[in-house]
Motif scaffolding. Structure first.
Motif, PDB file in Angstrom:
ATOM      1  N   GLU A  99     -24.036  49.711  44.723  1.00  0.00           N
ATOM      2  CA  GLU A  99     -23.382  48.433  43.840  1.00  0.00           C
ATOM      3  C   GLU A  99     -21.911  47.732  43.920  1.00  0.00           C
ATOM      4  OE1 GLU A  99     -24.358  50.314  40.308  1.00  0.00           O
ATOM      5  OE2 GLU A  99     -26.256  49.997  39.707  1.00  0.00           O
ATOM      6  N   ASN A 100     -22.039  46.613  43.904  1.00  0.00           N
ATOM      7  CA  ASN A 100     -20.298  45.769  43.586  1.00  0.00           C
ATOM      8  C   ASN A 100     -19.787  45.959  42.319  1.00  0.00           C
ATOM      9  OD1 ASN A 100     -18.247  44.415  44.884  1.00  0.00           O
ATOM     10  ND2 ASN A 100     -18.600  42.536  44.865  1.00  0.00           N
ATOM     11  N   VAL A 101     -19.149  47.110  42.397  1.00  0.00           N
ATOM     12  CA  VAL A 101     -18.258  46.736  40.694  1.00  0.00           C
ATOM     13  C   VAL A 101     -16.625  46.473  40.855  1.00  0.00           C
ATOM     14  CG1 VAL A 101     -18.050  49.086  38.972  1.00  0.00           C
ATOM     15  CG2 VAL A 101     -20.291  49.110  40.828  1.00  0.00           C
ATOM     16  N   THR A 102     -17.064  45.969  39.517  1.00  0.00           N
ATOM     17  CA  THR A 102     -15.473  45.333  38.920  1.00  0.00           C
ATOM     18  C   THR A 102     -14.925  45.943  37.576  1.00  0.00           C
ATOM     19  OG1 THR A 102     -13.938  44.069  39.086  1.00  0.00           O
ATOM     20  CG2 THR A 102     -15.835  43.017  38.385  1.00  0.00           C
ATOM     21  N   PHE A 103     -14.197  45.366  36.942  1.00  0.00           N
ATOM     22  CA  PHE A 103     -13.654  45.481  35.543  1.00  0.00           C
ATOM     23  C   PHE A 103     -14.063  44.599  35.410  1.00  0.00           C
ATOM     24  CE2 PHE A 103     -12.637  49.101  38.816  1.00  0.00           C
ATOM     25  CZ  PHE A 103     -13.385  50.441  37.809  1.00  0.00           C
ATOM     26  N   ASP A 104     -13.734  44.250  33.731  1.00  0.00           N
ATOM     27  CA  ASP A 104     -13.862  43.264  32.947  1.00  0.00           C
ATOM     28  C   ASP A 104     -12.108  43.349  32.613  1.00  0.00           C
ATOM     29  OD1 ASP A 104     -13.841  44.817  29.709  1.00  0.00           O
ATOM     30  OD2 ASP A 104     -16.240  43.406  30.120  1.00  0.00           O
ATOM     31  N   GLU A 105     -11.538  42.935  31.266  1.00  0.00           N
ATOM     32  CA  GLU A 105     -10.395  42.924  30.779  1.00  0.00           C
ATOM     33  C   GLU A 105     -10.118  44.414  29.993  1.00  0.00           C
ATOM     34  OE1 GLU A 105     -13.179  41.538  27.669  1.00  0.00           O
ATOM     35  OE2 GLU A 105     -12.771  40.194  29.696  1.00  0.00           O
ATOM     36  N   ARG A 106     -11.075  44.852  29.411  1.00  0.00           N
ATOM     37  CA  ARG A 106     -10.572  45.703  29.087  1.00  0.00           C
ATOM     38  C   ARG A 106     -10.287  47.225  29.500  1.00  0.00           C
ATOM     39  NH1 ARG A 106     -17.063  46.338  25.989  1.00  0.00           N
ATOM     40  NH2 ARG A 106     -17.452  45.081  28.575  1.00  0.00           N
ATOM     41  N   LEU A 107     -10.188  46.591  31.084  1.00  0.00           N
ATOM     42  CA  LEU A 107      -9.115  47.742  31.550  1.00  0.00           C
ATOM     43  C   LEU A 107      -8.135  47.402  31.484  1.00  0.00           C
ATOM     44  CD1 LEU A 107      -9.110  49.773  34.059  1.00  0.00           C
ATOM     45  CD2 LEU A 107      -8.428  47.043  35.390  1.00  0.00           C
ATOM     46  N   GLN A 108      -7.473  46.491  31.103  1.00  0.00           N
ATOM     47  CA  GLN A 108      -5.877  46.067  31.098  1.00  0.00           C
ATOM     48  C   GLN A 108      -6.092  47.065  29.360  1.00  0.00           C
ATOM     49  OE1 GLN A 108      -3.629  44.486  32.653  1.00  0.00           O
ATOM     50  NE2 GLN A 108      -5.516  44.796  34.350  1.00  0.00           N
ATOM     51  N   ALA A 109      -6.466  47.052  28.253  1.00  0.00           N
ATOM     52  CA  ALA A 109      -6.677  47.625  27.588  1.00  0.00           C
ATOM     53  C   ALA A 109      -6.561  49.421  27.710  1.00  0.00           C
ATOM     54  CB  ALA A 109      -7.189  47.691  26.191  1.00  0.00           C
ATOM     55  N   ALA A 110      -7.194  49.725  28.257  1.00  0.00           N
ATOM     56  CA  ALA A 110      -7.148  50.981  29.332  1.00  0.00           C
ATOM     57  C   ALA A 110      -6.143  51.074  29.245  1.00  0.00           C
ATOM     58  CB  ALA A 110      -8.537  51.425  29.905  1.00  0.00           C
ATOM     59  N   GLN A 164      -8.413  59.696  26.002  1.00  0.00           N
ATOM     60  CA  GLN A 164      -9.936  59.898  26.064  1.00  0.00           C
ATOM     61  C   GLN A 164     -10.521  57.578  25.615  1.00  0.00           C
ATOM     62  OE1 GLN A 164     -11.819  61.788  26.177  1.00  0.00           O
ATOM     63  NE2 GLN A 164     -10.726  63.665  27.105  1.00  0.00           N
ATOM     64  N   ASN A 165      -9.625  57.494  24.577  1.00  0.00           N
ATOM     65  CA  ASN A 165     -10.141  55.768  23.897  1.00  0.00           C
ATOM     66  C   ASN A 165      -9.240  55.307  25.390  1.00  0.00           C
ATOM     67  OD1 ASN A 165     -10.900  56.094  20.892  1.00  0.00           O
ATOM     68  ND2 ASN A 165      -8.457  56.274  20.819  1.00  0.00           N
ATOM     69  N   ALA A 166      -9.113  55.757  26.673  1.00  0.00           N
ATOM     70  CA  ALA A 166      -8.129  54.643  27.429  1.00  0.00           C
ATOM     71  C   ALA A 166     -10.275  54.996  28.259  1.00  0.00           C
ATOM     72  CB  ALA A 166      -6.923  54.743  28.264  1.00  0.00           C
ATOM     73  N   MET A 167     -10.515  56.363  28.684  1.00  0.00           N
ATOM     74  CA  MET A 167     -11.302  56.282  29.764  1.00  0.00           C
ATOM     75  C   MET A 167     -12.353  55.406  29.095  1.00  0.00           C
ATOM     76  SD  MET A 167      -9.915  57.918  31.706  1.00  0.00           S
ATOM     77  CE  MET A 167      -8.484  57.070  31.676  1.00  0.00           C
ATOM     78  N   LYS A 168     -13.162  55.697  28.280  1.00  0.00           N
ATOM     79  CA  LYS A 168     -13.872  54.514  26.993  1.00  0.00           C
ATOM     80  C   LYS A 168     -14.110  53.275  27.253  1.00  0.00           C
ATOM     81  CE  LYS A 168     -16.174  54.178  22.803  1.00  0.00           C
ATOM     82  NZ  LYS A 168     -16.211  54.000  21.202  1.00  0.00           N
ATOM     83  N   ALA A 169     -12.831  52.744  26.765  1.00  0.00           N
ATOM     84  CA  ALA A 169     -12.440  50.969  27.784  1.00  0.00           C
ATOM     85  C   ALA A 169     -12.854  51.301  29.028  1.00  0.00           C
ATOM     86  CB  ALA A 169     -10.993  50.890  27.088  1.00  0.00           C
ATOM     87  N   ILE A 170     -12.691  51.845  29.932  1.00  0.00           N
ATOM     88  CA  ILE A 170     -13.274  52.112  31.595  1.00  0.00           C
ATOM     89  C   ILE A 170     -14.063  52.131  31.530  1.00  0.00           C
ATOM     90  CG2 ILE A 170     -12.785  53.258  33.655  1.00  0.00           C
ATOM     91  CD1 ILE A 170      -9.939  54.153  32.645  1.00  0.00           C
ATOM     92  N   GLY A 171     -14.953  52.549  30.979  1.00  0.00           N
ATOM     93  CA  GLY A 171     -16.615  53.156  31.304  1.00  0.00           C
ATOM     94  C   GLY A 171     -16.429  51.786  30.591  1.00  0.00           C
ATOM     95  N   GLU A 172     -16.379  51.282  29.373  1.00  0.00           N
ATOM     96  CA  GLU A 172     -17.287  49.769  29.159  1.00  0.00           C
ATOM     97  C   GLU A 172     -17.021  48.800  30.253  1.00  0.00           C
ATOM     98  OE1 GLU A 172     -15.924  49.962  24.615  1.00  0.00           O
ATOM     99  OE2 GLU A 172     -17.419  51.651  23.928  1.00  0.00           O
TER     100      GLU A 172
END
Length: 205
Positions: A99-110, A164-172
């Protein structure tokens, strides 16, 4: 792309101008001939690889469908990995789907939450975690982050609520934007259980 025809007795230079052959140095003529000859080989190899890839994936998919039908199973989609062996185990092929995976804008919050933790921890004794986090969020020349390094942060056993919140944001924030399929061929080494790859990489052969 087809190049425009060059009249006899001329060569076309890099600027697109026609130059009489007697004004082109012999070494430049020989270099041109050599490169064109080798490019023709490369284009032929490329065309055969494309045709072979189409046949390989098509044939394996058809066989997998046939095999599944014998057990009343309906295969769904193209996702999944397949390994096929010859009857004597001398050869095997593997189809792998990545799978080609990327991150959306929530990565910046994380990252902001992680930065808060790092700023606070910089007064403490967690230098190895600081280095790991700094490396994780580094970008390449195209401005892309390393997906593996980012996701590796989630394996750290840190109970801080912000972490923990950062890791949740990364996952989402994970977004699958496509998949690629790879095929690899192997030959068994003697009577051992080890398989050696049959390289299709020009650098490796």
């Amino acid at each position: 792309m087809d190049q425009p025809k060059v009249p006899d007795g001329y060569m076309r230079n890099a600027q697109g101008h026609l130059v009489p052959l007697d004004l082109v140095k012999p070494v430049d003529q020989e270099r041109d001939r050599l490169v064109r000859e080798l490019v023709a080989i490369a284009k032929d190899l490329n065309a055969r690889l494309v045709a072979s890839k189409t046949k390989i994936f098509g044939d394996v998919a058809a066989f997998a469908e046939l095999s599944a039908e014998q057990y009343g199973v309906k295969r769904g989609g193209a996702k999944g990995n397949i390994t096929l062996h010859t009857y004597d185990g001398a050869f095997k092929l593997q189809i792998a789907t990545a799978e080609n995976v990327t991150f959306d804008e929530r990565l910046q919050a994380a990252k902001a939450l992680v930065d808060e933790c790092i700023t606070e921890w910089s007064q403490g004794s967690r230098p190895e975690i600081m280095v790991l986090v700094q490396q994780a969020f580094q970008t390449d020349k195209e401005g892309n982050v390393n997906v593996g390094r980012i996701l590796a942060l989630r394996r750290l056993e840190i109970t801080d609520e912000r972490w923990q919140n950062a890791m949740k944001a990364i996952g989402e924030s994970v977004q699958v934007i496509g998949t690629k399929q790879y095929v690899r061929f192997y030959e068994r080494v003697g009577d051992s259980d080890r398989y050696a790859p049959i390289s299709l990489d020009m650098v490796a052969v």
